[in-house]
Design a protein around this motif. Sequence first.
Motif, PDB file in Angstrom:
ATOM      1  N   TRP A  25      21.820  49.302  29.540  1.00  0.00           N
ATOM      2  CA  TRP A  25      23.080  49.415  28.803  1.00  0.00           C
ATOM      3  C   TRP A  25      24.278  49.540  29.729  1.00  0.00           C
ATOM      4  N   PHE A  28      26.837  46.506  30.154  1.00  0.00           N
ATOM      5  CA  PHE A  28      27.945  46.235  29.237  1.00  0.00           C
ATOM      6  C   PHE A  28      29.173  47.077  29.583  1.00  0.00           C
ATOM      7  N   ASP A  29      28.962  48.270  30.087  1.00  0.00           N
ATOM      8  CA  ASP A  29      30.114  49.074  30.514  1.00  0.00           C
ATOM      9  C   ASP A  29      30.856  48.403  31.654  1.00  0.00           C
ATOM     10  N   PHE A  32      32.530  44.969  30.136  1.00  0.00           N
ATOM     11  CA  PHE A  32      33.600  45.091  29.153  1.00  0.00           C
ATOM     12  C   PHE A  32      34.610  46.174  29.489  1.00  0.00           C
ATOM     13  N   GLY A  33      34.393  46.913  30.568  1.00  0.00           N
ATOM     14  CA  GLY A  33      35.308  48.003  30.892  1.00  0.00           C
ATOM     15  C   GLY A  33      36.724  47.527  31.155  1.00  0.00           C
ATOM     16  N   TYR A  36      39.355  47.351  28.160  1.00  0.00           N
ATOM     17  CA  TYR A  36      39.821  48.567  27.499  1.00  0.00           C
ATOM     18  C   TYR A  36      40.987  49.160  28.288  1.00  0.00           C
ATOM     19  N   THR A  46      30.589  51.675  24.254  1.00  0.00           N
ATOM     20  CA  THR A  46      30.195  50.266  24.312  1.00  0.00           C
ATOM     21  C   THR A  46      28.761  50.083  23.833  1.00  0.00           C
ATOM     22  N   ARG A  47      27.888  51.040  24.144  1.00  0.00           N
ATOM     23  CA  ARG A  47      26.496  50.911  23.701  1.00  0.00           C
ATOM     24  C   ARG A  47      26.402  50.937  22.182  1.00  0.00           C
ATOM     25  N   VAL A  50      27.564  47.340  20.985  1.00  0.00           N
ATOM     26  CA  VAL A  50      26.580  46.311  21.331  1.00  0.00           C
ATOM     27  C   VAL A  50      25.291  46.515  20.531  1.00  0.00           C
ATOM     28  N   TRP A  99      36.338  44.801  17.510  1.00  0.00           N
ATOM     29  CA  TRP A  99      35.637  44.735  18.791  1.00  0.00           C
ATOM     30  C   TRP A  99      35.302  43.288  19.152  1.00  0.00           C
ATOM     31  N   ILE A 103      36.452  41.302  22.543  1.00  0.00           N
ATOM     32  CA  ILE A 103      35.509  40.722  23.503  1.00  0.00           C
ATOM     33  C   ILE A 103      35.713  39.220  23.624  1.00  0.00           C
TER      34      ILE A 103
END
Length: 448
Positions: A25, A28-29, A32-33, A36, A46-47, A50, A99, A103
Amino acid sequence: MFRSRLDQILDRKHPLFALANQIDWSVFDSKFGKLYADKGRPALPTRLMVGLHYLKHAFDESDESVVARLLENPYWQYMCGFEFFIHRLPLDPSSLVRWRKRIGPENMEPLLVETLETAKRGEHLTERHMERVNVDTTVQEKAIAYPTDARLYHKARVLLVKAAKDRGIPLRQSYLRLGKRSLIMSGRYAHARQMKRARREQKKLKIYLGRVVRDILRKCPQPDAQLADLLHKAQRLLTQQRQDKNKLYSLHAPEEECISKGKAHKKYEFGCKVSVATTSRDNWIVGIEALHNNPFDGHTLKGALEQVERLVGWTVGNVYCDKGYKGNPKQLGNTAVHLATRRKSSMTWGEWCWFKRRSAIEPVIGHTKEDHRMDRNYLKGTDGDKMNAILAACGFNLRKLLRAILWLLFKELERLKLLLLPFIWSLWAVRKMMSLPEQDLNLQSSFA
């Protein structure tokens, strides 16, 4: 302080529990960090976002139902990163929409990549699977009504009348009563095969729409952007002819195209073309992409192979396609292209077996449509088409991972059963001897 953690009360052998621990996981941080900001209200984890999209397309749920089921399913909560059981909704379903807009389709591929990486770590997907890949195209239909001229004229007039009323533009006539009656009678006449009468009612609807458009243009020569867009669509409807290309089929989804795949039960489909790539061995989806402007199938093969190598990281050895991919060379880079135009007599038995495996992609496409929300796309715009296709592939691969984990658990139980079988047999023999009468025991001892 006195609450129990989810990892202490859940079954650790449950496939969802095991899969939640296998997915990385943190990817994704890091991905996609950058999307934000540090200001304002803290963002949702984020988890959580997703995980909800994974569960939504794996189990064919909507935004509303996946959030509602999250509240009552502890395994789903553990999948989304909660440590304790929650009793209140952690978010509104509309947060999923925002969201996805944040993305975008270009950043949605990491979700599919992580499902493939998870399969790699469990050795369910190996480099051997990439020796042979099947590629095909299908149509992802949009959530629109079947576009008839009468319905489109009526819908455009209703939207224009409402927009004029909101802006305080006085119209000579709105045709609310006459337009509704003409739409109803057009459908009735067409059902009764009275086509001249149906066309007459359809012509009335077109006249009503033209009158409303001209009335608005006279009284508001400089409309705002939203009203100007509606007027432009209405004028497209009034001017387009039967044989025109790039026609307007929906007012809320103007990007949709009419695609004919030669199906007997469904001559025309309204949506966009989707290219799908699967492994011949075990049917993993290793590439999927929504394609607009209805490209020729043969022109999509090179892009499909490039996407597969970008997502998986391995080179494709052989690709198998149907006759719709005619025109491609026999070799694209390091990949050999096999078209379904060769005869069985010109191939060895092994080659023919792999050629027959090409049709295995058809049930995969069927499952993505029937079980993973690709049959009717509810996401908006061309970006929604691309995101829905990728998420459908994620849902398909996740279900395969869950089945693979369940199969490994079954094999462990079988192995344990074989190890304990001699001990169980000896216990059964002792119990059997203890339950025998005394004379039978004497006979068996003398025989021994």
